[in-house]
Scaffold this motif. Structure first.
Motif, PDB file in Angstrom:
ATOM      1  N   GLN A  15       0.845  -1.190   0.000  1.00 21.14           N
ATOM      2  CA  GLN A  15       0.000   0.000   0.000  1.00 21.14           C
ATOM      3  C   GLN A  15       0.878   1.237   0.000  1.00 21.14           C
ATOM      4  N   VAL A  16       0.443   2.247  -0.734  1.00 23.90           N
ATOM      5  CA  VAL A  16       1.198   3.484  -0.848  1.00 23.90           C
ATOM      6  C   VAL A  16       0.621   4.511   0.118  1.00 23.90           C
ATOM      7  N   GLN A  17       1.464   5.048   0.963  1.00 24.62           N
ATOM      8  CA  GLN A  17       1.063   6.142   1.854  1.00 24.62           C
ATOM      9  C   GLN A  17       2.122   7.213   1.787  1.00 24.62           C
ATOM     10  N   LEU A  18       1.714   8.388   1.367  1.00 26.29           N
ATOM     11  CA  LEU A  18       2.652   9.480   1.110  1.00 26.29           C
ATOM     12  C   LEU A  18       2.486  10.589   2.141  1.00 26.29           C
ATOM     13  N   VAL A  19       3.605  11.054   2.655  1.00 26.42           N
ATOM     14  CA  VAL A  19       3.591  12.138   3.640  1.00 26.42           C
ATOM     15  C   VAL A  19       4.610  13.187   3.216  1.00 26.42           C
ATOM     16  N   GLU A  20       4.109  14.393   2.956  1.00 28.67           N
ATOM     17  CA  GLU A  20       4.991  15.493   2.559  1.00 28.67           C
ATOM     18  C   GLU A  20       5.480  16.271   3.782  1.00 28.67           C
ATOM     19  N   SER A  21       6.603  16.920   3.618  1.00 30.89           N
ATOM     20  CA  SER A  21       7.128  17.818   4.644  1.00 30.89           C
ATOM     21  C   SER A  21       8.025  18.853   3.969  1.00 30.89           C
ATOM     22  N   GLY A  22       8.350  19.900   4.722  1.00 31.33           N
ATOM     23  CA  GLY A  22       9.301  20.882   4.224  1.00 31.33           C
ATOM     24  C   GLY A  22       8.708  22.189   3.749  1.00 31.33           C
ATOM     25  N   GLY A  23       7.388  22.296   3.738  1.00 31.16           N
ATOM     26  CA  GLY A  23       6.788  23.547   3.326  1.00 31.16           C
ATOM     27  C   GLY A  23       7.013  24.642   4.365  1.00 31.16           C
ATOM     28  N   GLY A  24       6.637  25.854   3.997  1.00 34.85           N
ATOM     29  CA  GLY A  24       6.787  26.959   4.930  1.00 34.85           C
ATOM     30  C   GLY A  24       6.710  28.297   4.234  1.00 34.85           C
ATOM     31  N   LEU A  25       7.129  29.314   4.964  1.00 40.06           N
ATOM     32  CA  LEU A  25       7.117  30.689   4.469  1.00 40.06           C
ATOM     33  C   LEU A  25       8.529  31.085   4.071  1.00 40.06           C
ATOM     34  N   VAL A  26       8.673  31.635   2.874  1.00 36.25           N
ATOM     35  CA  VAL A  26       9.995  32.039   2.379  1.00 36.25           C
ATOM     36  C   VAL A  26       9.844  33.316   1.572  1.00 36.25           C
ATOM     37  N   GLN A  27      10.874  34.116   1.575  1.00 36.02           N
ATOM     38  CA  GLN A  27      10.845  35.343   0.780  1.00 36.02           C
ATOM     39  C   GLN A  27      11.109  35.040  -0.686  1.00 36.02           C
ATOM     40  N   ALA A  28      10.591  35.902  -1.524  1.00 41.00           N
ATOM     41  CA  ALA A  28      10.844  35.764  -2.958  1.00 41.00           C
ATOM     42  C   ALA A  28      12.346  35.731  -3.211  1.00 41.00           C
ATOM     43  N   GLY A  29      12.752  34.819  -4.087  1.00 35.84           N
ATOM     44  CA  GLY A  29      14.165  34.629  -4.375  1.00 35.84           C
ATOM     45  C   GLY A  29      14.819  33.562  -3.519  1.00 35.84           C
ATOM     46  N   GLY A  30      14.122  33.127  -2.499  1.00 33.37           N
ATOM     47  CA  GLY A  30      14.666  32.120  -1.596  1.00 33.37           C
ATOM     48  C   GLY A  30      14.459  30.706  -2.100  1.00 33.37           C
ATOM     49  N   SER A  31      14.806  29.742  -1.227  1.00 37.48           N
ATOM     50  CA  SER A  31      14.744  28.324  -1.589  1.00 37.48           C
ATOM     51  C   SER A  31      14.040  27.525  -0.502  1.00 37.48           C
ATOM     52  N   LEU A  32      13.459  26.428  -0.918  1.00 39.08           N
ATOM     53  CA  LEU A  32      12.885  25.438  -0.014  1.00 39.08           C
ATOM     54  C   LEU A  32      13.088  24.072  -0.623  1.00 39.08           C
ATOM     55  N   ARG A  33      13.161  23.059   0.227  1.00 39.24           N
ATOM     56  CA  ARG A  33      13.184  21.692  -0.271  1.00 39.24           C
ATOM     57  C   ARG A  33      12.040  20.913   0.369  1.00 39.24           C
ATOM     58  N   LEU A  34      11.192  20.380  -0.470  1.00 39.41           N
ATOM     59  CA  LEU A  34      10.102  19.536  -0.013  1.00 39.41           C
ATOM     60  C   LEU A  34      10.530  18.079  -0.067  1.00 39.41           C
ATOM     61  N   SER A  35       9.997  17.305   0.869  1.00 36.91           N
ATOM     62  CA  SER A  35      10.247  15.871   0.898  1.00 36.91           C
ATOM     63  C   SER A  35       8.915  15.137   0.926  1.00 36.91           C
ATOM     64  N   CYS A  36       8.925  13.946   0.385  1.00 33.97           N
ATOM     65  CA  CYS A  36       7.730  13.104   0.405  1.00 33.97           C
ATOM     66  C   CYS A  36       8.189  11.674   0.647  1.00 33.97           C
ATOM     67  N   ALA A  37       7.743  11.115   1.755  1.00 30.01           N
ATOM     68  CA  ALA A  37       8.136   9.761   2.125  1.00 30.01           C
ATOM     69  C   ALA A  37       6.969   8.802   1.918  1.00 30.01           C
ATOM     70  N   ASP A  38       7.294   7.633   1.389  1.00 33.86           N
ATOM     71  CA  ASP A  38       6.299   6.583   1.151  1.00 33.86           C
ATOM     72  C   ASP A  38       6.568   5.435   2.108  1.00 33.86           C
ATOM     73  N   SER A  39       5.553   5.073   2.879  1.00 30.70           N
ATOM     74  CA  SER A  39       5.732   3.989   3.841  1.00 30.70           C
ATOM     75  C   SER A  39       5.465   2.624   3.234  1.00 30.70           C
ATOM     76  N   GLY A  40       5.081   2.582   1.940  1.00 28.43           N
ATOM     77  CA  GLY A  40       4.792   1.312   1.298  1.00 28.43           C
ATOM     78  C   GLY A  40       6.035   0.620   0.770  1.00 28.43           C
TER      79      GLY A  40
END
Length: 125
Positions: free
Chosen positions: A1-26
């Motif tokens: 079974q596929v179960q996806l959980v995202e993380s890493g979002g947030g507030l950032v200023q224009a021009g900045g960077s973020l990295r999102l992650s998504c883990a699958d427990s399947g």
């Protein structure tokens, strides 16, 4: 079974960077194409980026090409979205998705059956 959980979002200023992650427990992560989609307020969900099960092919929306990078670590059952040079218009809820059928190699913008709950990305001026 596929179960996806995202993380890493947030507030950032224009021009900045973020990295999102998504883990699958399947157990089938390494056989499925993975993608990121996003949905801004009042708009339909749109494709952002995708990568095949073996990282042989990638696809990016024109609006993020050159700024975003999708990668995956099959040993960790995790897909990432590195977002650089963020713009106000990148503000949205970001969802990761797993393909319905294994070993999908083409048409990476469709065919996703499994979805995470989403993570908010807000870009401020």
């Amino acid at each position: 079974q596929v179960q996806l959980v995202e993380s890493g979002g947030g507030l950032v200023q224009a021009g900045g960077s973020l990295r999102l992650s998504c883990a699958d427990s399947g157990r089938t992560f390494s056989t499925r194409a993975m993608a990121w989609f996003r949905q801004a307020p009042g708009k339909e969900r749109e494709f952002v980026a995708a990568r095949t099960w073996n990282s042989g092919n990638t696809d990016y929306a024109d609006s993020v090409k050159g700024r975003f990078t999708i990668s995956r670590e099959n040993a960790k059952n995790t897909v990432y979205l590195q977002m650089n040079s963020l713009k106000l218009e990148d503000t949205a809820v970001y969802y990761c998705a797993a393909a319905a059928r294994p070993f999908q190699r083409s048409d990476l913008r469709t065919g996703y059956e499994y979805w995470g709950q989403g993570t908010q990305v807000t870009v401020s001026s």
